[in-house]
Design a protein around this motif. Structure first.
Motif, PDB file in Angstrom:
ATOM      1  N   ARG A   1       0.833  -1.195   0.000  1.00  0.00           N
ATOM      2  CA  ARG A   1       0.000   0.000   0.000  1.00  0.00           C
ATOM      3  C   ARG A   1       0.870   1.248   0.000  1.00  0.00           C
ATOM      4  NH1 ARG A   1      -2.124   3.282   3.963  1.00  0.00           N
ATOM      5  NH2 ARG A   1      -1.147   2.011   5.601  1.00  0.00           N
ATOM      6  N   ARG A   2       0.481   2.215  -0.811  1.00  0.00           N
ATOM      7  CA  ARG A   2       1.211   3.458  -0.884  1.00  0.00           C
ATOM      8  C   ARG A   2       0.781   4.401   0.226  1.00  0.00           C
ATOM      9  NH1 ARG A   2       1.705   5.184  -7.263  1.00  0.00           N
ATOM     10  NH2 ARG A   2       3.020   3.447  -7.884  1.00  0.00           N
ATOM     11  N   GLU A   3       1.744   5.041   0.843  1.00  0.00           N
ATOM     12  CA  GLU A   3       1.462   5.999   1.900  1.00  0.00           C
ATOM     13  C   GLU A   3       2.045   7.344   1.472  1.00  0.00           C
ATOM     14  OE1 GLU A   3       2.925   4.549   5.613  1.00  0.00           O
ATOM     15  OE2 GLU A   3       2.382   2.499   5.121  1.00  0.00           O
ATOM     16  N   GLU A   4       1.164   8.318   1.307  1.00  0.00           N
ATOM     17  CA  GLU A   4       1.608   9.596   0.763  1.00  0.00           C
ATOM     18  C   GLU A   4       2.647  10.267   1.653  1.00  0.00           C
ATOM     19  OE1 GLU A   4      -1.328  12.283  -0.586  1.00  0.00           O
ATOM     20  OE2 GLU A   4      -2.475  10.756  -1.637  1.00  0.00           O
ATOM     21  N   ALA A   5       2.586  10.038   2.967  1.00  0.00           N
ATOM     22  CA  ALA A   5       3.507  10.717   3.872  1.00  0.00           C
ATOM     23  C   ALA A   5       4.862  10.012   3.943  1.00  0.00           C
ATOM     24  CB  ALA A   5       2.908  10.809   5.261  1.00  0.00           C
ATOM     25  N   ARG A   6       4.971   8.841   3.354  1.00  0.00           N
ATOM     26  CA  ARG A   6       6.213   8.079   3.462  1.00  0.00           C
ATOM     27  C   ARG A   6       7.246   8.635   2.488  1.00  0.00           C
ATOM     28  NH1 ARG A   6       7.068   1.585   2.850  1.00  0.00           N
ATOM     29  NH2 ARG A   6       8.416   1.323   4.637  1.00  0.00           N
ATOM     30  N   ARG A   7       8.394   9.034   2.991  1.00  0.00           N
ATOM     31  CA  ARG A   7       9.429   9.641   2.162  1.00  0.00           C
ATOM     32  C   ARG A   7      10.482   8.613   1.792  1.00  0.00           C
ATOM     33  NH1 ARG A   7      11.577  14.412   5.789  1.00  0.00           N
ATOM     34  NH2 ARG A   7      11.651  12.652   7.248  1.00  0.00           N
ATOM     35  N   ALA A   8      10.911   8.643   0.537  1.00  0.00           N
ATOM     36  CA  ALA A   8      11.945   7.735   0.056  1.00  0.00           C
ATOM     37  C   ALA A   8      13.120   8.536  -0.479  1.00  0.00           C
ATOM     38  CB  ALA A   8      11.399   6.827  -1.048  1.00  0.00           C
ATOM     39  N   VAL A   9      14.308   8.043  -0.228  1.00  0.00           N
ATOM     40  CA  VAL A   9      15.507   8.626  -0.828  1.00  0.00           C
ATOM     41  C   VAL A   9      16.389   7.478  -1.299  1.00  0.00           C
ATOM     42  CG1 VAL A   9      16.646   8.846   1.451  1.00  0.00           C
ATOM     43  CG2 VAL A   9      17.487  10.158  -0.524  1.00  0.00           C
TER      44      VAL A   9
ATOM     45  N   GLU B   1      21.524   8.421   9.415  1.00  0.00           N
ATOM     46  CA  GLU B   1      20.653   9.457   9.957  1.00  0.00           C
ATOM     47  C   GLU B   1      19.314   9.500   9.227  1.00  0.00           C
ATOM     48  OE1 GLU B   1      20.980  14.157  11.309  1.00  0.00           O
ATOM     49  OE2 GLU B   1      22.602  13.228  10.165  1.00  0.00           O
ATOM     50  N   LEU B   2      19.342   9.321   7.913  1.00  0.00           N
ATOM     51  CA  LEU B   2      18.097   9.302   7.143  1.00  0.00           C
ATOM     52  C   LEU B   2      17.201   8.147   7.577  1.00  0.00           C
ATOM     53  CD1 LEU B   2      19.599  10.125   3.646  1.00  0.00           C
ATOM     54  CD2 LEU B   2      17.894  11.522   4.834  1.00  0.00           C
ATOM     55  N   ALA B   3      17.799   6.975   7.779  1.00  0.00           N
ATOM     56  CA  ALA B   3      17.018   5.813   8.215  1.00  0.00           C
ATOM     57  C   ALA B   3      16.409   6.057   9.593  1.00  0.00           C
ATOM     58  CB  ALA B   3      17.894   4.565   8.214  1.00  0.00           C
ATOM     59  N   ARG B   4      17.188   6.630  10.505  1.00  0.00           N
ATOM     60  CA  ARG B   4      16.666   6.916  11.854  1.00  0.00           C
ATOM     61  C   ARG B   4      15.523   7.926  11.802  1.00  0.00           C
ATOM     62  NH1 ARG B   4      22.214   7.053  13.324  1.00  0.00           N
ATOM     63  NH2 ARG B   4      22.152   9.344  13.341  1.00  0.00           N
ATOM     64  N   ALA B   5      15.584   8.833  10.816  1.00  0.00           N
ATOM     65  CA  ALA B   5      14.545   9.862  10.688  1.00  0.00           C
ATOM     66  C   ALA B   5      13.293   9.349   9.991  1.00  0.00           C
ATOM     67  CB  ALA B   5      15.111  11.064   9.928  1.00  0.00           C
ATOM     68  N   GLY B   6      13.292   8.072   9.601  1.00  0.00           N
ATOM     69  CA  GLY B   6      12.099   7.479   9.021  1.00  0.00           C
ATOM     70  C   GLY B   6      12.040   7.447   7.507  1.00  0.00           C
TER      71      GLY B   6
END
Length: 244
Positions: free
Chosen positions: A2-10, A124-129
């Motif tokens: 499921r897609r979550e609009e608030a989920r950020r990917a880098v 740090e990015l992973a810890r930030a979600g």
């Protein structure tokens, strides 16, 4: 998923984005030429960019990264890219000389040190979600060896380490980036790609609807009218952009 609009990917490119790809190129050219003194003030950075260009073009002619794992055609491409590159700088190479340069290049390609701050930023990015991943062009075994040399399995799950030779699509094909979104349940508008290559990284990700940080640490010239979202030349700058 499921897609979550608030989920950020880098997602990050690998070669010359997470580590300095110029180092093995410089070592190979110096070794094959008999040392730095024999080359004088050879412009390694400019020649490296041309090697990347010829690698991309020759790879496309052979059918892309999915066809680049091994074989006579691959060996020829890897030798020929050195001939084409060095010829542009007034150094003609015989087949034997180019093969020796390629052998030296492979011999030191897995002696890798990440750019200062790269590992810390991934952590740090992973810890930030953030959903953190890799998208890299290349043959699977070859790219996997680099990933393992940097111990990236400690930071990024293997399912998010996307290698074009395994997928069947090479950057800048937008399908690579769409696959990353489908895999992680994220949306293009919430996704950021960090890469150094204008054609593969900037153009590819923008045309897939992603935001792009052009990691332009070599001060390369823009190649089209595309507009990266941000530009950075160090991991300190990248951190300021991504963690604000």
């Amino acid at each position: 998923m499921r897609r979550e609009e608030a989920r950020r990917a880098v997602f990050f490119d690998v070669d010359d984005t997470l580590y300095d790809h110029l180092i093995p190129f410089r070592k190979a050219v110096e070794q094959a030429a008999g040392g730095q003194r024999a080359l004088g003030d050879f412009p390694f950075a400019a020649a490296y960019l041309r090697l990347r260009y010829h690698s991309d073009m020759l790879s496309l002619e052979l059918g892309g990264a999915g066809a680049m794992e091994a074989g006579a055609a691959t060996d020829y491409m890897r030798m020929r890219r050195f001939q084409l590159t060095l010829a542009e700088f007034g150094i003609p190479l015989t087949d034997a000389q180019a093969e020796a340069m390629q052998a030296a290049y492979i011999g030191c390609q897995y002696d890798i040190a990440m750019f200062d701050g790269a590992r810390e930023l991934l952590e740090e990015l992973a810890r930030a979600g953030w959903v953190v991943g890799l998208i890299t062009n290349g043959a699977p075994r070859h790219q996997r060896s680099k990933i393992e040399a940097m111990r990236l399995d400690e930071l990024i799950p293997r399912e998010r380490q996307l290698i074009s030779g395994s997928l069947g699509w090479d950057k800048p094909d937008a399908r690579v980036f769409r696959h990353a979104n489908e895999l992680t349940g994220t949306l293009p508008e919430n996704s950021v790609y960090v890469g150094d290559s204008w054609r593969n990284d900037v153009v590819g990700a923008l045309e897939a609807g992603w935001r792009v940080v052009w990691f332009n640490h070599r001060r390369a010239e823009r190649e089209s009218a595309h507009e990266p979202t941000f530009e950075a030349s160090s991991y300190a700058e990248l951190r300021e952009l991504l963690m604000r």
